[in-house]
Design a protein around this motif. Sequence first.
Motif, short mmCIF file in Angstrom:
data_model
loop_
_atom_site.label_atom_id
_atom_site.label_comp_id
_atom_site.label_asym_id
_atom_site.label_seq_id
_atom_site.Cartn_x
_atom_site.Cartn_y
_atom_site.Cartn_z
N ASP A 203 46.54 -17.48 31.50
CA ASP A 203 46.80 -17.18 32.92
C ASP A 203 45.82 -15.95 33.61
OD1 ASP A 203 48.59 -18.90 33.51
OD2 ASP A 203 50.18 -17.69 32.37
N GLU A 204 45.56 -15.89 34.83
CA GLU A 204 44.53 -15.19 35.31
C GLU A 204 45.16 -13.56 35.20
OE1 GLU A 204 41.41 -13.65 36.65
OE2 GLU A 204 41.48 -15.77 37.10
N PRO A 205 44.50 -12.67 34.42
CA PRO A 205 44.89 -11.39 34.20
C PRO A 205 44.68 -10.43 35.34
CG PRO A 205 42.63 -11.67 33.21
CD PRO A 205 43.09 -13.22 33.71
N THR A 206 43.76 -10.71 36.20
CA THR A 206 43.60 -9.89 37.40
C THR A 206 44.19 -10.55 38.73
OG1 THR A 206 41.50 -11.08 38.07
CG2 THR A 206 41.22 -9.09 36.70
N LYS A 207 44.62 -9.76 39.47
CA LYS A 207 45.65 -10.35 40.64
C LYS A 207 44.64 -9.75 41.92
CE LYS A 207 49.97 -10.05 38.60
NZ LYS A 207 51.45 -9.46 38.87
N PRO A 208 44.17 -10.78 42.73
CA PRO A 208 43.62 -10.43 44.09
C PRO A 208 44.28 -9.77 44.88
CG PRO A 208 44.05 -12.76 43.84
CD PRO A 208 44.50 -12.28 42.17
N ASP B 270 53.34 -17.09 38.90
CA ASP B 270 53.92 -16.03 38.41
C ASP B 270 55.36 -15.89 37.95
OD1 ASP B 270 53.91 -12.91 38.30
OD2 ASP B 270 54.47 -12.65 40.27
N SER B 271 55.55 -15.15 36.76
CA SER B 271 56.89 -15.42 36.01
C SER B 271 57.51 -14.01 36.21
CB SER B 271 56.50 -15.57 34.47
OG SER B 271 55.91 -14.45 33.85
N TYR B 272 58.80 -14.15 36.33
CA TYR B 272 59.69 -13.08 36.81
C TYR B 272 59.00 -12.25 37.97
CZ TYR B 272 61.62 -14.01 32.39
OH TYR B 272 61.93 -14.65 31.25
N PRO B 273 58.88 -12.89 39.14
CA PRO B 273 57.93 -12.61 40.23
C PRO B 273 58.43 -11.51 40.90
CG PRO B 273 59.10 -14.43 40.84
CD PRO B 273 59.37 -14.31 39.56
N ARG B 274 57.79 -10.28 41.22
CA ARG B 274 57.95 -9.15 42.06
C ARG B 274 56.98 -9.31 43.30
NH1 ARG B 274 60.60 -5.41 39.29
NH2 ARG B 274 60.82 -5.58 37.32
N LEU C 214 65.17 -15.73 40.93
CA LEU C 214 64.09 -16.58 40.50
C LEU C 214 63.27 -16.25 39.27
CD1 LEU C 214 62.06 -17.33 43.92
CD2 LEU C 214 63.87 -18.56 42.86
N ASN C 215 63.27 -17.15 38.40
CA ASN C 215 62.35 -16.96 37.02
C ASN C 215 60.97 -17.09 37.39
OD1 ASN C 215 64.25 -16.26 35.10
ND2 ASN C 215 63.04 -17.68 33.77
N SER C 216 60.62 -17.68 38.35
CA SER C 216 59.13 -17.91 38.52
C SER C 216 58.79 -18.63 39.82
CB SER C 216 58.40 -19.06 37.47
OG SER C 216 59.15 -20.49 37.78
N ILE C 217 57.53 -18.54 40.26
CA ILE C 217 57.09 -19.06 41.72
C ILE C 217 55.59 -19.53 41.17
CG2 ILE C 217 56.27 -18.76 43.97
CD1 ILE C 217 58.10 -16.25 44.22
N ALA C 218 55.31 -20.77 41.66
CA ALA C 218 54.19 -21.46 41.55
C ALA C 218 53.75 -22.06 42.69
CB ALA C 218 54.00 -22.27 40.27
N LEU C 219 52.44 -22.36 43.00
CA LEU C 219 51.92 -23.20 43.97
C LEU C 219 50.98 -24.18 43.37
CD1 LEU C 219 50.70 -20.30 46.63
CD2 LEU C 219 52.66 -21.91 46.98
N SER C 220 50.76 -25.40 44.21
CA SER C 220 49.90 -26.32 43.49
C SER C 220 48.30 -25.68 44.01
CB SER C 220 50.11 -27.55 44.45
OG SER C 220 49.99 -27.53 45.78
N ASP C 221 47.35 -26.12 43.30
CA ASP C 221 46.03 -25.88 43.60
C ASP C 221 45.55 -25.85 44.73
OD1 ASP C 221 46.21 -25.28 40.81
OD2 ASP C 221 44.47 -26.64 40.24
N ASP C 222 46.07 -27.08 45.42
CA ASP C 222 45.55 -27.21 46.77
C ASP C 222 46.34 -26.34 48.01
OD1 ASP C 222 47.88 -28.52 46.89
OD2 ASP C 222 46.87 -30.35 47.41
#
Length: 334
Positions: free
Chosen positions: A132-137, A153-157, A210-218
Motif C-alpha cells: 500500500d502507498e506509504p506516502t500520503k499526498p 485506508d484502514s482504521y481511517p482518520r 468504519l474499519n476502512s474506506i476505499a475508492l475505485s481507481d477511477d
Amino acid sequence: SGSGYCTGITSAAIDFTRKTVLVRTTDRTTIYGFDGTSKKSKAEKNEWGDDEIVASADGEHVAESQRSSGIVVRQKDGNVALRIPRQNSPAFSSDGRLLASVSDGADSQMVHLWWLKTPGDRPDGYTAVPSDEPTKPTVQLGGEPFSLATRYDSYPRTGVISADGSAAAILTDRQMGIVQLWKISDGAGAKLTSTVETDQLASADFSAALNSIALSDDGQKMVTGGSDGTVKVWSSKGELLAGFIAHRQDTSARFSPDGELVIAWGEVYDRDTETTRQDIQIWTVDGERLDTLSSPPAETVQFGPDGRWLVATAQTGGEESVWSLDLDHLVREG
C-alpha cells in the motif's frame, strides 16, 4: 509385490516415487514398503469412514483429509506444508503443483485450487503486488489541506484519494461514520458532491463505525467496511449501490483494479468449534458473494495490479498468502 495386515483401515495412498503405501486405521497412521514391512508408524485417532489420504504423483506431498478438521498437506519429510480448514476431497494435479479441494457445508459446490510450491516461489505469470502507498499526498479540499491515503485506508482518520486523482473521500466523523465525497478537476479545483451517512455502527463504545474506506481507481465508487461487519458500496454521488453483511464484526473492504469486485476480510464465528476466526470474501459490487477463502488474521488484503492475483499479508510475521483468480491460468497449470 508384498502384503501387510492391519485392522480398521479407513484409507490408504500409494507413493510410487518412494515405493511406499501410507495406511490410516482408526488409531494409527503407518507407512509400509511395497514388500509389506512397516517403515514408520504413528499413533493418532482417526475417525472411522470419514477421512481420506492422497499422494501427489511426484511423491513430494501427501494430503490427509478429515471432515472434523479439514485437510493437512505434508511434505515428504513429514513437515506440514499447508492446513486448509473446512475442506475435503483433496486431489493433486498430474504434476503435483496444485491441490484441488471441495468446501464443506453451505459452500459444498465450490472447488478451490491451492499452489504447493516451496515458500517464496510464485506461480508462472505471477505479477508482484506492490505494498500500500506509504506516502500520503496532500490535497486542498474546500481551502483546507488533507493528507490522504491512495485507494484504501484502514482504521481511517482522514480519508482517501482515488488512484487517478479524480475523487476523494474525507471522513468527518469516525464514530458516526460520516464521509464527504469530493470531485477533483484539473484547473477547476475540488467540489463537494455529497455527504454520506453510512449507517454502519461501532461494535463497541470505544470503537469507530468504519474499519476502512476505499475508492475505485477511477473514483466512481466508494466502499466502506464497518465495525459491525457490513460492507456498503456507494456511487460518487453518495447513492447506496449495494450493502451486505460479510462478517461478525471488524470488516475491511477494497475494490479490484477494474472496480467490478470487492474483497472483504474480517471476523466470523465458527459454530463447529465455537471460536472466532478470519476469512476473506470476494463479492461483486452488486452484492453477490463469489467465494470465501480461509486465511490467518490479515493486516491487509489487496488485488494485484492486473486483477489476476490476490495477496493477504498476515498480521504476525508479514507472511504472504497468494491466490490466483485467473481460471484459464489455473487450468493451464493443472
